[in-house]
Design a protein around this motif. Structure first.
Motif, PDB file in Angstrom:
ATOM      1  N   HIS A  31       0.799  -1.223   0.000  1.00  0.00           N
ATOM      2  CA  HIS A  31       0.000   0.000   0.000  1.00  0.00           C
ATOM      3  C   HIS A  31       0.835   1.278   0.000  1.00  0.00           C
ATOM      4  O   HIS A  31       0.307   2.354  -0.287  1.00  0.00           O
ATOM      5  N   LEU A  32       2.106   1.190   0.339  1.00  0.00           N
ATOM      6  CA  LEU A  32       2.926   2.383   0.503  1.00  0.00           C
ATOM      7  C   LEU A  32       2.945   3.303  -0.724  1.00  0.00           C
ATOM      8  O   LEU A  32       2.659   4.504  -0.584  1.00  0.00           O
ATOM      9  N   PRO A  33       3.243   2.818  -1.933  1.00  0.00           N
ATOM     10  CA  PRO A  33       3.289   3.748  -3.069  1.00  0.00           C
ATOM     11  C   PRO A  33       1.957   4.468  -3.320  1.00  0.00           C
ATOM     12  O   PRO A  33       1.938   5.684  -3.539  1.00  0.00           O
ATOM     13  N   GLY A  34       0.877   3.751  -3.248  1.00  0.00           N
ATOM     14  CA  GLY A  34      -0.424   4.368  -3.495  1.00  0.00           C
ATOM     15  C   GLY A  34      -0.818   5.368  -2.430  1.00  0.00           C
ATOM     16  O   GLY A  34      -1.381   6.427  -2.724  1.00  0.00           O
ATOM     17  N   MET A  35      -0.525   5.051  -1.190  1.00  0.00           N
ATOM     18  CA  MET A  35      -0.840   5.984  -0.106  1.00  0.00           C
ATOM     19  C   MET A  35       0.019   7.241  -0.205  1.00  0.00           C
ATOM     20  O   MET A  35      -0.471   8.348   0.011  1.00  0.00           O
ATOM     21  N   VAL A  36       1.284   7.087  -0.544  1.00  0.00           N
ATOM     22  CA  VAL A  36       2.137   8.262  -0.738  1.00  0.00           C
ATOM     23  C   VAL A  36       1.574   9.107  -1.881  1.00  0.00           C
ATOM     24  O   VAL A  36       1.456  10.331  -1.772  1.00  0.00           O
ATOM     25  N   ALA A  37       1.196   8.452  -2.980  1.00  0.00           N
ATOM     26  CA  ALA A  37       0.643   9.178  -4.130  1.00  0.00           C
ATOM     27  C   ALA A  37      -0.647   9.904  -3.773  1.00  0.00           C
ATOM     28  O   ALA A  37      -0.934  10.975  -4.313  1.00  0.00           O
ATOM     29  N   ALA A  38      -1.429   9.343  -2.868  1.00  0.00           N
ATOM     30  CA  ALA A  38      -2.669   9.985  -2.453  1.00  0.00           C
ATOM     31  C   ALA A  38      -2.407  11.263  -1.656  1.00  0.00           C
ATOM     32  O   ALA A  38      -3.253  12.157  -1.619  1.00  0.00           O
ATOM     33  N   LEU A  39      -1.231  11.352  -1.058  1.00  0.00           N
ATOM     34  CA  LEU A  39      -0.933  12.457  -0.156  1.00  0.00           C
ATOM     35  C   LEU A  39      -0.046  13.543  -0.757  1.00  0.00           C
ATOM     36  O   LEU A  39       0.032  14.640  -0.216  1.00  0.00           O
ATOM     37  N   THR A  40       0.657  13.259  -1.853  1.00  0.00           N
ATOM     38  CA  THR A  40       1.648  14.199  -2.377  1.00  0.00           C
ATOM     39  C   THR A  40       1.302  14.668  -3.791  1.00  0.00           C
ATOM     40  O   THR A  40       0.706  13.915  -4.565  1.00  0.00           O
ATOM     41  N   PRO A  41       1.700  15.882  -4.147  1.00  0.00           N
ATOM     42  CA  PRO A  41       1.555  16.332  -5.530  1.00  0.00           C
ATOM     43  C   PRO A  41       2.724  15.902  -6.424  1.00  0.00           C
ATOM     44  O   PRO A  41       2.706  16.139  -7.625  1.00  0.00           O
ATOM     45  N   LEU A  42       3.729  15.246  -5.845  1.00  0.00           N
ATOM     46  CA  LEU A  42       4.913  14.832  -6.597  1.00  0.00           C
ATOM     47  C   LEU A  42       4.673  13.530  -7.352  1.00  0.00           C
ATOM     48  O   LEU A  42       3.831  12.720  -6.949  1.00  0.00           O
ATOM     49  N   PRO A  43       5.437  13.290  -8.428  1.00  0.00           N
ATOM     50  CA  PRO A  43       5.337  11.989  -9.095  1.00  0.00           C
ATOM     51  C   PRO A  43       5.870  10.883  -8.186  1.00  0.00           C
ATOM     52  O   PRO A  43       6.908  11.051  -7.531  1.00  0.00           O
ATOM     53  N   VAL A  44       5.138   9.770  -8.152  1.00  0.00           N
ATOM     54  CA  VAL A  44       5.514   8.621  -7.336  1.00  0.00           C
ATOM     55  C   VAL A  44       5.764   7.435  -8.256  1.00  0.00           C
ATOM     56  O   VAL A  44       4.952   7.136  -9.132  1.00  0.00           O
TER      57      VAL A  44
END
Length: 163
Positions: A69-82
């Motif tokens: 879940h880490l990549p998706g959760m980070v992407a949900a929280l940041t405006p940066l490319p993940v």
């Protein structure tokens, strides 16, 4: 700023994620590495994801195994490319659970996903993102790809000489 954050769910992911660290350093890009577990340290995940863009990162590489879940959760929280790196872990289903967890993101929350254990490609992709606005990094990527081409040509020559 030439800086990439690399996060992973646990220390067991480090042997895979080291490839991203190594290639980014080869391109002269600063790397910050941390362990951020989506399930065991959700507060740390939220703090990291919400504030990463304020720390000068150009991209985030997030590696995770199992439920991943880490990549998706980070992407949900940041405006940066993940960029997500699915990691084949001891509790995974041959890595497919990790691949699908990272790949199958809902509309509006993209995660660029590389191959299973493909951290090196994640690092190259992050460098290419930076290279769109930094010619020194772009020149290093061009040289790197030329070296790959040369390796293939030299390999073909050696194979053909064995005939």
């Amino acid at each position: 700023m030439k800086k990439v954050a690399i996060v992973m769910g646990s220390t067991s992911d480090m042997p895979v994620m080291q490839d991203a660290i190594d290639i980014l350093k080869e391109f002269g890009i600063e790397v910050d590495v941390d362990i951020v577990s989506a399930h065991r340290t959700p507060e740390k995940l939220f703090e990291f994801g919400k504030n990463a863009h304020k720390k000068g990162y150009s991209a985030i590489i997030a590696g995770a195994g199992g439920a991943a879940h880490l990549p998706g959760m980070v992407a949900a929280l940041t405006p940066l490319p993940v960029i997500g790196v699915p990691v084949k872990s001891s509790n995974s289903i041959d890595g497919w659970d990790s691949v699908l967890s990272i790949l199958q993101m809902p509309g509006g929350v993209p995660v660029a996903t590389v191959a299973l254990n493909g951290a090196k490609n994640a690092g190259i992709l992050a460098a290419q993102i930076i290279g769109t606005s930094d010619t020194s990094v772009l020149d290093k990527i061009i040289a790197y790809k030329e070296a790959l081409k040369t390796q293939v040509i030299e390999g073909a020559k050696s194979v053909n000489s064995m005939k």
